[in-house]
Design a protein around this motif. Structure first.
Motif, PDB file in Angstrom:
ATOM      1  N   PRO A  70       0.656  -1.153   0.179  1.00 37.96           N
ATOM      2  CA  PRO A  70       0.012   0.061  -0.163  1.00 37.96           C
ATOM      3  C   PRO A  70       0.858   1.046   0.034  1.00 37.96           C
ATOM      4  CG  PRO A  70      -0.963  -1.454   1.767  1.00 37.96           C
ATOM      5  CD  PRO A  70       0.767  -2.147   1.096  1.00 37.96           C
ATOM      6  N   LEU A  71       0.260   2.298  -0.811  1.00 37.00           N
ATOM      7  CA  LEU A  71       1.129   3.479  -0.714  1.00 37.00           C
ATOM      8  C   LEU A  71       0.287   4.495   0.109  1.00 37.00           C
ATOM      9  CD1 LEU A  71       1.372   3.816  -4.571  1.00 37.00           C
ATOM     10  CD2 LEU A  71       3.092   3.050  -2.881  1.00 37.00           C
ATOM     11  N   ARG A  72       1.098   5.693   0.465  1.00 38.29           N
ATOM     12  CA  ARG A  72       0.599   6.798   1.237  1.00 38.29           C
ATOM     13  C   ARG A  72       0.412   7.921   0.294  1.00 38.29           C
ATOM     14  NH1 ARG A  72       2.739   9.564   5.187  1.00 38.29           N
ATOM     15  NH2 ARG A  72       0.767   9.847   6.177  1.00 38.29           N
ATOM     16  N   LEU A 112     -11.731  13.666  -5.336  1.00 39.66           N
ATOM     17  CA  LEU A 112     -12.514  12.831  -4.435  1.00 39.66           C
ATOM     18  C   LEU A 112     -12.781  11.124  -5.346  1.00 39.66           C
ATOM     19  CD1 LEU A 112     -15.099  15.152  -3.086  1.00 39.66           C
ATOM     20  CD2 LEU A 112     -13.243  13.907  -1.754  1.00 39.66           C
ATOM     21  N   SER A 113     -12.875  11.313  -6.418  1.00 43.81           N
ATOM     22  CA  SER A 113     -12.747  10.155  -7.205  1.00 43.81           C
ATOM     23  C   SER A 113     -11.561   9.331  -7.080  1.00 43.81           C
ATOM     24  CB  SER A 113     -13.121  10.313  -8.855  1.00 43.81           C
ATOM     25  OG  SER A 113     -14.467  10.820  -8.953  1.00 43.81           O
ATOM     26  N   LEU A 173      -8.581   4.855  -4.823  1.00 42.91           N
ATOM     27  CA  LEU A 173      -7.204   4.314  -3.890  1.00 42.91           C
ATOM     28  C   LEU A 173      -7.473   3.946  -2.726  1.00 42.91           C
ATOM     29  CD1 LEU A 173      -4.491   7.167  -4.966  1.00 42.91           C
ATOM     30  CD2 LEU A 173      -4.992   5.014  -5.986  1.00 42.91           C
ATOM     31  N   ALA A 174      -8.355   4.329  -1.780  1.00 38.76           N
ATOM     32  CA  ALA A 174      -8.685   3.901  -0.630  1.00 38.76           C
ATOM     33  C   ALA A 174      -9.376   2.448  -0.696  1.00 38.76           C
ATOM     34  CB  ALA A 174      -9.813   4.849   0.259  1.00 38.76           C
ATOM     35  N   ARG A 175     -10.163   2.101  -1.755  1.00 39.03           N
ATOM     36  CA  ARG A 175     -10.832   1.066  -1.827  1.00 39.03           C
ATOM     37  C   ARG A 175      -9.975  -0.121  -2.319  1.00 39.03           C
ATOM     38  NH1 ARG A 175     -16.779   2.394  -4.251  1.00 39.03           N
ATOM     39  NH2 ARG A 175     -17.624   2.924  -2.497  1.00 39.03           N
ATOM     40  N   ARG A 176      -8.766   0.260  -2.874  1.00 36.39           N
ATOM     41  CA  ARG A 176      -7.622  -0.690  -3.289  1.00 36.39           C
ATOM     42  C   ARG A 176      -6.721  -0.952  -2.022  1.00 36.39           C
ATOM     43  NH1 ARG A 176      -9.475   1.240  -7.986  1.00 36.39           N
ATOM     44  NH2 ARG A 176      -8.974   0.155  -9.902  1.00 36.39           N
ATOM     45  N   GLY A 177      -6.773  -0.330  -0.876  1.00 40.89           N
ATOM     46  CA  GLY A 177      -6.123  -0.514   0.264  1.00 40.89           C
ATOM     47  C   GLY A 177      -4.920   0.622   0.632  1.00 40.89           C
ATOM     48  N   HIS A 178      -4.947   1.694  -0.251  1.00 44.60           N
ATOM     49  CA  HIS A 178      -4.100   2.574  -0.175  1.00 44.60           C
ATOM     50  C   HIS A 178      -4.269   3.615   1.129  1.00 44.60           C
ATOM     51  CE1 HIS A 178      -1.773   1.292  -3.476  1.00 44.60           C
ATOM     52  NE2 HIS A 178      -2.933   1.416  -4.324  1.00 44.60           N
ATOM     53  N   SER A 179      -3.436   4.242   1.812  1.00 43.68           N
ATOM     54  CA  SER A 179      -3.601   5.094   2.832  1.00 43.68           C
ATOM     55  C   SER A 179      -3.586   6.659   2.003  1.00 43.68           C
ATOM     56  CB  SER A 179      -2.571   5.117   3.784  1.00 43.68           C
ATOM     57  OG  SER A 179      -2.718   6.369   4.863  1.00 43.68           O
ATOM     58  N   ALA A 224     -15.760   8.541  -0.645  1.00 42.03           N
ATOM     59  CA  ALA A 224     -14.318   8.523  -0.130  1.00 42.03           C
ATOM     60  C   ALA A 224     -14.235   8.318   1.288  1.00 42.03           C
ATOM     61  CB  ALA A 224     -13.582   9.830  -0.571  1.00 42.03           C
ATOM     62  N   ALA A 225     -14.748   8.684   2.026  1.00 42.79           N
ATOM     63  CA  ALA A 225     -14.973   8.594   3.632  1.00 42.79           C
ATOM     64  C   ALA A 225     -15.044   7.189   3.881  1.00 42.79           C
ATOM     65  CB  ALA A 225     -15.994   9.379   4.387  1.00 42.79           C
ATOM     66  N   GLU A 226     -16.223   6.611   3.230  1.00 40.52           N
ATOM     67  CA  GLU A 226     -16.661   5.224   3.435  1.00 40.52           C
ATOM     68  C   GLU A 226     -15.587   4.068   3.246  1.00 40.52           C
ATOM     69  OE1 GLU A 226     -20.283   4.931   1.539  1.00 40.52           O
ATOM     70  OE2 GLU A 226     -21.389   6.157   3.117  1.00 40.52           O
TER      71      GLU A 226
END
Length: 377
Positions: free
Chosen positions: A4-6, A17-18, A23-29, A115-117
């Motif tokens: 995972p990336l930051r 936001l897209s 990215l967040a759904r792929r596990g990135h921070s 994005a938040a979820e």
């Protein structure tokens, strides 16, 4: 990419936001720094053509967009009196709807919640104040005094992008086209069930765009001096003066425009970053890299395509630099084709001389462009 990336996303608009969601759904921070407040989505409404809706489906928010907006399928062309000249069915991409109109604030809400979820942190009222890229990561100081180190910083910070200035200085400033956009939200007329475009008279065009079952927006493009700004006390009257030769649904919509503060005025400018869109681990996307005129209704669509393709490139490339190179190789030809054709359409509609290259582009036309843009991105 194995680990995972930051990622810091600078700009919490549609594209930012897209990207945060993807990215967040792929596990990135992911953190998003947005200078505006949470409730300050700019503008009135927006068209989501089929390629943009395809991205929304990939992000898992298609149904929310359709519920918040107004789905439509046919672009209607009228003369200045409001008589219908043509109805042009809009193509679909891979089974998603042809088009959707939606209030900008509603779309910002859909994407912000997604994005938040997904796990992204959104920090409103915050911007980058210091940035140092050492090749292995980027050290960032934000305006709230916090600091962090990121594997990647993405500038989805709009046509006036502060990050673009940090990367390239004054080389790629917005170029004013000589035209400006007037927009105002009004009650939707029952017969307006898709975009209605009236052409002719003094305006390049006037459009009615449904954005909910109850609302639509009236938009019009005029040549304006660069230093012109509407009178805050009579902006509605100035808009009516410019549309005085229009009848039919445009004239009817104008009767509902009584509040000067409801009129949104924006100059139409273009940005073309002719150098690579990334410097080290800092990259520009959307309007920060390739802002277009609105004549193909593809500005936001290009931004959300940028976001999804960047997330996909990070999935498959061996490292951030390789991902950025692969992403730009996919995105630059399509985004600049949209930009160049949009500018050529503006010139054509306003009687401005076009170049031979623009004449070639215009052979595609707006209907042809819609069919090109439902092809894979």
């Amino acid at each position: 990419m194995a680990s995972p990336l930051r990622v810091l996303v600078h700009g919490g608009g549609i594209g930012g936001l897209s990207l945060a969601t993807a990215l967040a759904r792929r596990g990135h921070s992911v953190e998003v720094a947005e200078i505006r407040g949470e409730s300050e989505a700019l503008g009135v409404g927006i068209v989501q053509p089929s390629n943009a809706l395809h991205v929304m489906r990939e992000l898992g928010v298609l149904e929310q967009c359709l519920e918040a907006g107004f789905e439509w399928e046919v672009l209607t062309i009228c003369d200045p009196s409001g008589n219908t000249l043509a109805g042009i069915p809009q193509p679909r991409m891979d089974g998603v709807p042809a088009a959707n109109g939606i209030p900008r604030r509603a779309l910002a809400g859909v994407l912000g919640r997604a994005a938040a979820e997904a796990g992204a942190r959104i920090r409103y009222g915050t911007t980058v104040t210091e940035l140092a890229d050492d090749g292995a990561g980027v050290d960032v100081t934000l305006s709230d005094g916090s600091t962090g180190r990121w594997d990647l910083v993405v500038g989805f910070d709009g046509i006036g992008s502060p990050l673009r200035g940090r990367l390239y200085g004054e080389r790629f400033r917005p170029e004013y086209t000589g035209f400006a956009n007037w927009r105002v939200t009004v009650p939707r007329q029952p017969e307006v069930r898709g975009v209605v475009m009236s052409t002719g008279n003094r305006a390049a065009k006037a459009l009615l765009t449904p954005i909910t079952g109850e609302l639509m927006y009236l938009g019009a493009v005029f040549a304006e001096p660069e230093d012109f700004r509407p009178d805050p006390e009579r902006a509605h009257e100035q808009l009516a003066e410019r549309l005085a030769g229009f009848g039919g649904p445009v004239a009817e919509a104008l009767t509902r425009v009584t509040d000067p503060s409801a009129v949104v005025y924006s100059r139409i400018s273009q940005v073309t970053v002719d150098e690579p869109w990334h410097v080290g681990r800092v990259v520009l996307a959307g309007d920060a890299a390739h802002a277009s005129t609105p004549h193909l209704a593809q500005g936001a669509a290009m931004a959300v395509e940028d976001a999804l393709v960047l997330a996909q490139s990070l999935d498959t490339a061996d490292g951030v630099p390789a991902a950025l190179a692969a992403w730009e190789a996919r995105r630059r030809p399509r985004a600049l084709w949209v930009q160049n054709l949009s500018r050529a359409v503006l010139k054509q509609e306003t009687g401005t001389p076009t170049t031979p290259d623009e004449d070639e582009l215009l052979k595609v036309g707006i209907p042809g462009a819609a069919h090109v843009l439902v092809q894979p991105y």
